[in-house]
Each structure stands twice: as C-alpha cells, then as structure tokens.
Design a protein around this motif. Structure first.
Motif, PDB file in Angstrom:
ATOM      1  N   GLU A 204       0.833  -1.212   0.000  1.00  0.00           N
ATOM      2  CA  GLU A 204       0.000   0.000   0.000  1.00  0.00           C
ATOM      3  C   GLU A 204       0.861   1.253   0.000  1.00  0.00           C
ATOM      4  N   LEU A 205       1.956   1.214   0.757  1.00  0.00           N
ATOM      5  CA  LEU A 205       2.825   2.395   0.833  1.00  0.00           C
ATOM      6  C   LEU A 205       3.654   2.570  -0.433  1.00  0.00           C
ATOM      7  N   ILE A 206       4.006   1.480  -1.100  1.00  0.00           N
ATOM      8  CA  ILE A 206       4.767   1.574  -2.350  1.00  0.00           C
ATOM      9  C   ILE A 206       4.038   2.465  -3.349  1.00  0.00           C
ATOM     10  N   LYS A 207       2.728   2.282  -3.462  1.00  0.00           N
ATOM     11  CA  LYS A 207       1.943   3.072  -4.421  1.00  0.00           C
ATOM     12  C   LYS A 207       2.029   4.556  -4.103  1.00  0.00           C
ATOM     13  N   TYR A 208       1.794   4.924  -2.853  1.00  0.00           N
ATOM     14  CA  TYR A 208       1.830   6.336  -2.477  1.00  0.00           C
ATOM     15  C   TYR A 208       3.239   6.910  -2.611  1.00  0.00           C
ATOM     16  N   ALA A 209       4.236   6.122  -2.225  1.00  0.00           N
ATOM     17  CA  ALA A 209       5.616   6.608  -2.303  1.00  0.00           C
ATOM     18  C   ALA A 209       6.020   6.845  -3.755  1.00  0.00           C
ATOM     19  N   ALA A 210       5.601   5.959  -4.654  1.00  0.00           N
ATOM     20  CA  ALA A 210       5.939   6.116  -6.071  1.00  0.00           C
ATOM     21  C   ALA A 210       5.328   7.392  -6.636  1.00  0.00           C
ATOM     22  N   ASN A 211       4.048   7.614  -6.386  1.00  0.00           N
ATOM     23  CA  ASN A 211       3.395   8.809  -6.924  1.00  0.00           C
ATOM     24  C   ASN A 211       3.947  10.080  -6.298  1.00  0.00           C
ATOM     25  N   ALA A 212       4.257  10.023  -5.013  1.00  0.00           N
ATOM     26  CA  ALA A 212       4.814  11.208  -4.358  1.00  0.00           C
ATOM     27  C   ALA A 212       6.187  11.553  -4.927  1.00  0.00           C
ATOM     28  N   PHE A 213       6.983  10.534  -5.215  1.00  0.00           N
ATOM     29  CA  PHE A 213       8.311  10.789  -5.767  1.00  0.00           C
ATOM     30  C   PHE A 213       8.217  11.409  -7.158  1.00  0.00           C
ATOM     31  N   LEU A 214       7.310  10.899  -7.992  1.00  0.00           N
ATOM     32  CA  LEU A 214       7.147  11.463  -9.337  1.00  0.00           C
ATOM     33  C   LEU A 214       6.610  12.887  -9.279  1.00  0.00           C
ATOM     34  N   ALA A 215       5.670  13.137  -8.373  1.00  0.00           N
ATOM     35  CA  ALA A 215       5.162  14.499  -8.193  1.00  0.00           C
ATOM     36  C   ALA A 215       6.284  15.440  -7.753  1.00  0.00           C
ATOM     37  N   MET A 216       7.177  14.915  -6.930  1.00  0.00           N
ATOM     38  CA  MET A 216       8.312  15.707  -6.459  1.00  0.00           C
ATOM     39  C   MET A 216       9.252  16.050  -7.615  1.00  0.00           C
ATOM     40  N   LYS A 217       9.477  15.090  -8.544  1.00  0.00           N
ATOM     41  CA  LYS A 217      10.344  15.369  -9.699  1.00  0.00           C
ATOM     42  C   LYS A 217       9.750  16.472 -10.566  1.00  0.00           C
ATOM     43  N   ILE A 218       8.440  16.412 -10.789  1.00  0.00           N
ATOM     44  CA  ILE A 218       7.777  17.452 -11.579  1.00  0.00           C
ATOM     45  C   ILE A 218       7.935  18.802 -10.911  1.00  0.00           C
ATOM     46  N   THR A 219       7.698  18.835  -9.613  1.00  0.00           N
ATOM     47  CA  THR A 219       7.779  20.100  -8.878  1.00  0.00           C
ATOM     48  C   THR A 219       9.207  20.625  -8.849  1.00  0.00           C
ATOM     49  N   PHE A 220      10.171  19.736  -8.736  1.00  0.00           N
ATOM     50  CA  PHE A 220      11.577  20.145  -8.738  1.00  0.00           C
ATOM     51  C   PHE A 220      11.935  20.847 -10.040  1.00  0.00           C
ATOM     52  N   ILE A 221      11.580  20.225 -11.180  1.00  0.00           N
ATOM     53  CA  ILE A 221      11.987  20.837 -12.455  1.00  0.00           C
ATOM     54  C   ILE A 221      11.199  22.116 -12.707  1.00  0.00           C
ATOM     55  N   ASN A 222       9.989  22.230 -12.172  1.00  0.00           N
ATOM     56  CA  ASN A 222       9.248  23.487 -12.290  1.00  0.00           C
ATOM     57  C   ASN A 222       9.935  24.609 -11.522  1.00  0.00           C
ATOM     58  N   GLU A 223      10.464  24.294 -10.360  1.00  0.00           N
ATOM     59  CA  GLU A 223      11.196  25.319  -9.608  1.00  0.00           C
ATOM     60  C   GLU A 223      12.509  25.673 -10.314  1.00  0.00           C
ATOM     61  N   MET A 224      13.152  24.685 -10.908  1.00  0.00           N
ATOM     62  CA  MET A 224      14.358  24.973 -11.687  1.00  0.00           C
ATOM     63  C   MET A 224      14.016  25.866 -12.893  1.00  0.00           C
ATOM     64  N   ALA A 225      12.830  25.670 -13.464  1.00  0.00           N
ATOM     65  CA  ALA A 225      12.406  26.515 -14.593  1.00  0.00           C
ATOM     66  C   ALA A 225      12.286  27.972 -14.159  1.00  0.00           C
ATOM     67  N   ASP A 226      11.718  28.196 -12.983  1.00  0.00           N
ATOM     68  CA  ASP A 226      11.609  29.566 -12.468  1.00  0.00           C
ATOM     69  C   ASP A 226      12.993  30.184 -12.280  1.00  0.00           C
ATOM     70  N   LEU A 227      13.926  29.390 -11.768  1.00  0.00           N
ATOM     71  CA  LEU A 227      15.291  29.883 -11.575  1.00  0.00           C
ATOM     72  C   LEU A 227      15.946  30.162 -12.923  1.00  0.00           C
TER      73      LEU A 227
END
Length: 434
Positions: A204-227
C-alpha cells in the motif's frame, strides 16, 4: 481463471479488459446502469487510446462481460478486485474509503469458497486490514484473503503499461493467495516482468511513495524553470543534463504548469495526512503539494504578463484543457485554475481540446468551446498552450498568424523552439527558457 472487477472507472475497465485479453474470464461490475448499458452496446465511457477495440474484441470472444449486480460474478470468481474511486475527502484531504468498504461488504455476502479479494484502488496504509475486518464481520465463516495490488497505469498509455509493466506489486503473506496471484499474472512472466511480493502494508505504501516521488520530480523541475528564467538558463537543457544521470533519469523532468490528474493531487495529499497521523510527517511532500497548488495560479499571471500586464477585455485562445494528452480526464487539470483566473482578470476565453470538451463543459463556466485550433485562434489577442496534445505540435504558423489579432503565443508546455517561432514573426513565451 474467473475474475470479478468491481468498478468500471479508469483502473477497473482497463485492468478488466487487459486481464480478459490475457485469456481470463472477466466480469466488470458497476452500479451505474447507464455505464453498463453503454459497455454492453459496444461503447466505452472513458477516452483511452485502444481501449474501445480491446473491449470489443474480448466481448466478442466471450471473455469479457458486464453486470450491475456482483452476486453471480463474485460467487464464481477466483479473484475479486475492488477498483472503485477513492477521492480526497472534503475537509481533511484523507482518501474517502466509503466505496471500498461498501464493496467489501457486498463481496462478503456473495463469495463462495476460497476467494482472493484484491484492493486495486489506491488506498492508505492499513486499508487492507480494515477491508479484512469488514469481510470477516459480515461473513465469520468466510474463507478469503485480502491482497494489495496497486496499479501503475499512465493515462494515455494504460494498456501498454498493463501489458508491459516495469513491475507488478502484490501485498500478501497468504500462500494460497500468492499462488493464485502468480497464476493470474502468469502471462507477464513471458516478458520477465518483476513481480514483487511483499507485505500488504508495504504494498500500500509503495503506491503512495511512487506517486509522491514522481510528483516531487515534476515540482523540482518546475522550480528549476523559475530559476532558469531569472538567470538566463534553459530548463530543457538542465533537464537533459541531469536526466542523463542514471541515478536521476529523464522521465518527469518536463517543466510546465504543474501536475494534475486522478492520482498525484489526491495521493500526495492522502500521504501527507497519513504521515501526519502516524507522527512521521513527510515535510518534503507537504511542500510539493503547496508549490504545485500555487504554480497553477502563477501560470495565469505569466499569461497576463505576456499580454502586457492586462487581459481585461481581451480574448485568450486556450489550446488543451485536460491534465495531459490522450485522455479526457479533467481532474485537477491546470486549466481549471488558469482559465478562471484569466476570466477574473477580465479575459474572454475561447478553448479547444481534442477529447476533453465534454468534461470541461461541466467544470468551466462562460467559456466558448470550439472545434479546432484555428477556430480557437480566430480573432484572439493571444494563444495559450496548456496541454501538449500531438495535434498542437505542428500547427500551421502562417494560418495561425492570420487568425490571431497579434502573433503572441504563451506555451506552457515548451513544445516549440523559441528561435523557430521568432523567425516566423511570433512573440513567444515559454517556461524556463530564454
């Protein structure tokens, strides 16, 4: 094997049709009589490339059927999947498990002999224990095992993801259930697909951890775009430069207006709430949720700035409404934040999407929905690309320039080359690029 799939939403229908294509007999069950009638008549209630043909073929071959009552299908089933919705609960962000528990009670009343009950829905850690308790209470004499088997399907590529997955995760320590799940997924062994057997809570936690990690990658590159915009760098080249590192990988490093859809928004929020209650807050994911929510609003500001600081009285042409291409899914789509913000600033909005207009009409007010990209651009003051549909990747710039009042494009998905658009006489604004 005989399979009962409770729920004919995105996960249930795709999974059911794919299991049938493996050779199993599958009955998909839904209480929505209109949806079942549509499926029985050969229609498909969701847009997913290839799904209509897959359903039609397996119905014709007698491996796939549909019902509104689960009794017969569950009674005969070797494996029963729960694939119902788990939306965010209003007020606190927890996953609403009402439909999961209701399905479990109905399964308990209908099952006959040893039955493997599989949670395919995305559920918080510990839900399997609760489902087990619900079934045991309703059927103290029941012979069953509750298994976690999370889905990892990308909308727009779900059939290929199901048949050629990176991995299959199965959460159970019951040997009879393990044997039955191995048989169910036996066709994937031909592709040497890794099948990870683990405990139910870990699954059950694998599913949430996987989606959270991918969401984090998207958010990371969006912040890099602002920079990048502030220092004169190019986010696409940054993404390529870091994505070639095998430890990081190139996927989900595409700057844009923020993530949406049926999974990332609700799953990150549910993980945050679960972690807070467990006394182990996931502060990184809390920040991801906050940044993503604010980014969608910021994209409206980017459009307004490109229009000279005001869109009051102007017509804005919007291409793309769904949260991603190749789906009609509007759940938490960036357009649902961007368009109302533009309207609040005084803009008139005209929009086109290849598949999402029917759903968008239910969610967006006072928008002029049209049937093509050039009709959308006709007489508009600027064009905004919100979703990167293939239909938008090779637009006729001459025709577009003639249609617009002024040659101004705001591309929130970076699908065009800035030099090329400038050479065509356009003012072109993208995300994270000079």
């Amino acid at each position: 094997m005989r399979v009962a799939m409770i729920g004919t939403g995105y996960v249930g229908l795709v999974s059911g049709a794919c299991f049938a294509d493996f050779g199993h007999h599958v009955t998909c069950i839904d209480k929505n009589e209109d949806k079942i009638a549509l499926l029985r008549s050969g229609g498909v209630p969701i847009y997913e490339p290839g799904l209509d043909l897959l359903v039609e073929r397996n119905v014709r071959e007698g491996r796939l059927d549909f019902a509104t009552d689960l009794s017969d299908a569950v009674r005969e089933a070797d494996v029963v999947f729960i694939a119902v919705g788990t939306p965010s609960r209003r007020g606190d962000g927890h996953a609403d498990l009402t439909y999961v528990y209701a399905a479990a009670e109905e399964i308990a009343r209908a099952m006959d002999g040893f039955t493997v009950v599989v949670n395919k829905s995305t559920v918080p850690v510990g839900t399997g224990d609760e489902v087990e308790a619900v079934i045991a209470k309703a059927r103290p004499d029941g012979d069953f095992a509750v298994v976690s088997n999370p889905e990892f399907l990308r909308e727009g590529a779900a059939i290929d993801d199901f048949k050629r997955p990176d991995r299959v995760v199965v959460g159970t320590e019951d040997e009879r259930a393990i044997a039955r799940m191995r048989e169910l997924y036996r066709p994937l062994y031909l592709n040497e697909t890794p099948i990870v057997f683990t405990s139910r809570r870990t699954s059950e936690l694998i599913k949430y951890a996987a989606n959270a990690f991918l969401a984090m990658k998207i958010t990371f590159i969006n912040e890099m775009a602002d920079l990048c915009e502030q220092v004169g760098a190019n986010v696409q080249e940054v993404a390529r430069g870091i994505g070639l590192d095998n430890r990081i990988g190139a996927k989900f490093l595409h700057a844009g207006p923020g993530y949406g859809g049926s999974c990332f928004p609700k799953d990150t929020l549910a993980l945050v709430r679960t972690a807070q209650e467990a006394g182990a807050p996931v502060r990184l994911i809390e920040t991801v949720v906050d940044i993503n929510d604010k980014r969608k609003q910021a994209m409206a500001g980017k459009v307004i700035a490109a229009a000279g600081g005001s869109v009051d009285g102007k017509t804005v042409a919007v291409l793309g409404l769904t949260f991603k291409p190749n789906t009609d899914d509007m759940r938490d789509a960036p357009s649902l934040d961007i368009i109302p913000a533009l309207q609040k600033a005084g803009a008139r909005v005209r929009a086109f999407d290849p598949a999402g207009i029917e759903e968008a009409e239910k969610l967006l007010k006072d928008v002029d929905f049209v049937t093509g990209p050039y009709l959308c651009a006709e007489g508009a003051d600027l064009l905004v690309i919100v979703t990167e549909w293939n239909e938008f990747r090779a637009l006729d710039f001459g025709r577009l320039k003639a249609a617009l009042k002024q040659p101004l494009i705001v591309d929130l998905r970076n699908i065009y080359d800035p030099g090329e658009t400038a050479a065509r006489g356009f003012t072109y604004v993208s995300v994270g690029r000079p």
